[in-house]
Design a protein around this motif. Sequence first.
Motif: not given
Length: 129
Positions: A56-75
């Motif tokens: 229910s909780n995710t956390y993405y790297a926030d440097y540069a443009d990295f987290v602008k919706g490009r990557f998604t983690i799931s299980r």
Amino acid sequence: QVRLIESGGGLVQAGGSLRLSCAASGRTFSAYAMGWFRQAPGKEREFVAALSWSGSNTYYADYADFVKGRFTISRDNAKNTVYLQMNNLKPEDTAVYYCAQHRDPFKPAQARQTNFGSWGQGTQVTVSS
């Protein structure tokens, strides 16, 4: 003993997509937060994304443009697998990608590498320009 096996890496052109998978075994997968990290040549390993034990909780790297919706983690707990969907890949995403499992059960998504006690062998992602 925890075992993590990554797959899904490869060579892709800029703008393309890949989905990395990490199959886990050795203990109750659904009780543990998971994370993805990467290491580019000549650089230190860095955090990419993490997912809490509950999903229910995710956390993405926030440097540069990295987290602008490009990557998604799931299980998928039924398959004991964590995924990293990577879209709109860029040459700077080239790295070895590692999945990791938190040391302790029932934790939220966290970025600190020392919180993760088990690591996979890594899968290479190469993005050509």
